[in-house]
Design a protein around this motif. Structure first.
Motif, PDB file in Angstrom:
ATOM      1  N   GLY A  28      43.900   8.179  58.543  1.00 28.08           N
ATOM      2  CA  GLY A  28      44.787   9.211  58.022  1.00 28.08           C
ATOM      3  C   GLY A  28      46.013   8.671  57.318  1.00 28.08           C
ATOM      4  N   LYS A  29      46.022   7.380  57.007  1.00 26.71           N
ATOM      5  CA  LYS A  29      47.174   6.783  56.332  1.00 26.71           C
ATOM      6  C   LYS A  29      47.074   6.888  54.813  1.00 26.71           C
ATOM      7  N   ALA A  30      45.955   7.391  54.320  1.00 30.77           N
ATOM      8  CA  ALA A  30      45.768   7.545  52.874  1.00 30.77           C
ATOM      9  C   ALA A  30      44.798   8.691  52.628  1.00 30.77           C
ATOM     10  N   LYS A  31      44.841   9.208  51.422  1.00 32.03           N
ATOM     11  CA  LYS A  31      43.932  10.262  50.994  1.00 32.03           C
ATOM     12  C   LYS A  31      43.325   9.880  49.647  1.00 32.03           C
ATOM     13  N   VAL A  32      42.182  10.497  49.357  1.00 34.92           N
ATOM     14  CA  VAL A  32      41.534  10.244  48.070  1.00 34.92           C
ATOM     15  C   VAL A  32      42.337  10.948  46.982  1.00 34.92           C
ATOM     16  N   TYR A  33      42.804  10.181  46.028  1.00 40.14           N
ATOM     17  CA  TYR A  33      43.596  10.731  44.927  1.00 40.14           C
ATOM     18  C   TYR A  33      42.722  11.055  43.722  1.00 40.14           C
ATOM     19  N   ARG A  34      41.735  10.194  43.476  1.00 40.76           N
ATOM     20  CA  ARG A  34      40.862  10.378  42.321  1.00 40.76           C
ATOM     21  C   ARG A  34      39.523   9.725  42.628  1.00 40.76           C
TER      22      ARG A  34
END
Length: 431
Positions: A28-34
Motif C-alpha cells: 500500500g505504499k504506492a499505486k498504479v499511476y499509468r
C-alpha cells in the motif's frame, strides 16, 4: 524492464525493478499511476530524493523507431514505436481522389485554380510530420516519468556528404573503421544486399568500382557497387575479379539489361537518405528546444557499437547503441511495442468507394463513460461469450461494444462488463 516511479508530487524518481514495485504495491505504499508505460506513484512523499543520470536514446526509422533508456551501462527500458505515415499518405491520396471526382461531377466546367498556395519554410509532408510528432510526444512523456538528463539521437542514417566527397575531412576519416561501416552499409542498402552483377544473395560482398580507378574512376559513392567474393579457395571466380579493370560496358556487353539496370541504379541520387536526414534534422531541432543536452551519432557508428558487442539487430537495441558506447548490460528482455493509431476522424459521415455518403457518424464521442480507443478489460460471466477480453474498445450508443483483442474482434460485449485499463491516447500497446 524497470518500472517508472513518481514521487507523491509527481516528480520522477529512479525507475525500480518489477519485484520492488510489487512490494510497494502490495504494502500500500504506492499505486498504479499509468498502465502504459507502467508507472507507479508513491503514497508518501520522499523529501530529498536522490536520482541518477539517465540517457534517453532514439533511433528514428521510416516505419519503426527505437527508444531506449540507459542508466550508466545498463539498458533499463526499451520500446519500439511503429508509425502510421504510410496510412496517412494513403488516406490523403484517397481524399484527394474523392474530392477531385466530386468536383468533376458538380463543377465540370469550372476554370482551373491558379496555383498560388505556397508552403512555409521547413514544411514536411503530413506523413513525415506524424513521425516527428510521435517521437517528440514520447520524448516528452518519458521525461515526465523518468529523470532524463540527456538525449542521444541517430541524426543521420548515412553521412551523405562524406560519401559523395571522401576528401572532405582528411585521410584519417577516409581510412578509419567507421568510414568503412558508413560506406558498406549504404551500398548494401542501395544494392538490396545482393551482388550488383549476378544478383546472388547470402554470400560475402565487397565494394566494387564500376569505372576502374586505373581508367579515371573515383571513390565517390556513385561509382561504387557491391560484388561477391569467394568463401573458399576453390570457389568460382567472383564477379569483381572477373571484371578486373574492364569497363563495365565491355564486361556486360552480352547482358544489356543488367548493364542498363546497374548504370541507372548507380546514378540514382541519395534522395532516400537525404529525405530521412531532413526529417531527422527537424526532429533534432524540436528535441533540442526541450532544453536537455542532445548527443548525436550516425547509423554507421550505431551498427559498429552493436556488432562490437554481438547484440542482435532490433530497433530498440539500435537505439541503445546510438552515440558513444563502450559496454552495455541489457536488462530488458521484451520491449514495449507501441503502435500509433491516431485520434480518429472528424468526418460526419462514412462514404463508399465512390465518395457517396453511406451512414452518419455521431458527434458524441463518449458512450456509457467509454470512448472508442480506450483499452479495457471485460470479464463476461454469462451468456454466449463467457470469458475475459482485453483490448481496444469501439463504443456504441446502445452500450454494446466491440473489443479488438490479440486473437481477433469480439462483438456485442455489454459496457457493464468493461473496466478501464488505459485511456485513449492515440497509441496501442503490446508487452
Amino acid at each position: 524492464m524497470r518500472v517508472f516511479v513518481l514521487n507523491k508530487n509527481r516528480q520522477p524518481l529512479d525507475p525500480c525493478k518489477p519485484a520492488r514495485a510489487r512490494i510497494l504495491l502490495s504494502a500500500g505504499k504506492a499505486k498504479v499511476y499509468r498502465r502504459y508505460p507502467f508507472t507507479i506513484i508513491l503514497a508518501e512523499e520522499v523529501k530529498r530524493p536522490i536520482t541518477h543520470e539517465h540517457q534517453l536514446k532514439i533511433d528514428p526509422g521510416a516505419k519503426t523507431s527505437g527508444l531506449a533508456i540507459v542508466q550508466g551501462k545498463r539498458v533499463i527500458w526499451g520500446s519500439e514505436l511503429t508509425h502510421r505515415g504510410f496510412q496517412i499518405r494513403e488516406a490523403l491520396i484517397s481524399r484527394r481522389q474523392l474530392r477531385r471526382s466530386r468536383r468533376n461531377r458538380k463543377t465540370r466546367y469550372r476554370k482551373p485554380r491558379f496555383l498560388n498556395r505556397t508552403r512555409p519554410k521547413g514544411w514536411l509532408a503530413p506523413s513525415l510530420t506524424s513521425r516527428v510528432q510521435n517521437i517528440l510526444t514520447w520524448v516528452k512523456k518519458l521525461s515526465r516519468f523518468c529523470p532524463v538528463t540527456g538525449i542521444s539521437q541517430e541524426l543521420v542514417r548515412f553521412d551523405t556528404q562524406k560519401l559523395q566527397n571522401p576528401e572532405i575531412s582528411g585521410i584519417e576519416y577516409q581510412q578509419g573503421t567507421l568510414y568503412g561501416y558508413e560506406l558498406r552499409e549504404y551500398l548494401l542498402e542501395k544494392w538490396n544486399r545482393k551482388c550488383a552483377y549476378c544478383g546472388v544473395t547470402g554470400t560475402q560482398l565487397e565494394v566494387e568500382h564500376i569505372k576502374p580507378l586505373s581508367k579515371g574512376g573515383s571513390n565517390r559513392v556513385s561509382n561504387l557497387a557491391i560484388g561477391r567474393r569467394p568463401r573458399y579457395a576453390n570457389a568460382c571466380r567472383p564477379c569483381n575479379q572477373a571484371k578486373s579493370n574492364q569497363d563495365i560496358e565491355l564486361f556486360l556487353s552480352k547482358k544489356p539489361s543488367i548493364l542498363k539496370r546497374i548504370l541507372s541504379q548507380a546514378k540514382r541520387p541519395l534522395a532516400d537518405a537525404a529525405s530521412v536526414n531532413t526529417t531527422r534534422w527537424k526532429l533534432y531541432h524540436d528535441i533540442k528546444s526541450i532544453g536537455l543536452p542532445v548527443e548525436v551519432g550516425s547509423g554507421g557508428l550505431t551498427k559498429f557499437n552493436r556488432c562490437r558487442q554481438s547484440l542482435p539487430k532490433t530497433h530498440w537495441l539500435d537505439a541503445a547503441n546510438v552515440g558513444k558506447v563502450e559496454t552495455l548490460i541489457v536488462e530488458v528482455t521484451l520491449p514495449l511495442v507501441i503502435t500509433a493509431k491516431g485520434h480518429g476522424t472528424r468526418q460526419l459521415c462514412r462514404t463508399n468507394k465512390y465518395g457517396f455518403p453511406t451512414r452518419h457518424c455521431s458527434r458524441i464521442k463518449f458512450h456509457k463513460g467509454f470512448q472508442t480507443g480506450d483499452i479495457v478489460r471485460a470479464v463476461v460471466t454469462k451468456g454466449k461469450k463467457i470469458g475475459t477480453y482485453v483490448g481496444r474498445v469501439a463504443t456504441r450508443k446502445s452500450g454494446s461494444f466491440n473489443i479488438s483483442t490479440k486473437s481477433g474482434l469480439v462483438q456485442g460485449i455489454s459496457h457493464k462488463y468493461c473496466k478501464f485499463i488505459h485511456r485513449k491516447d492515440g497509441y496501442a500497446y503490446t508487452n
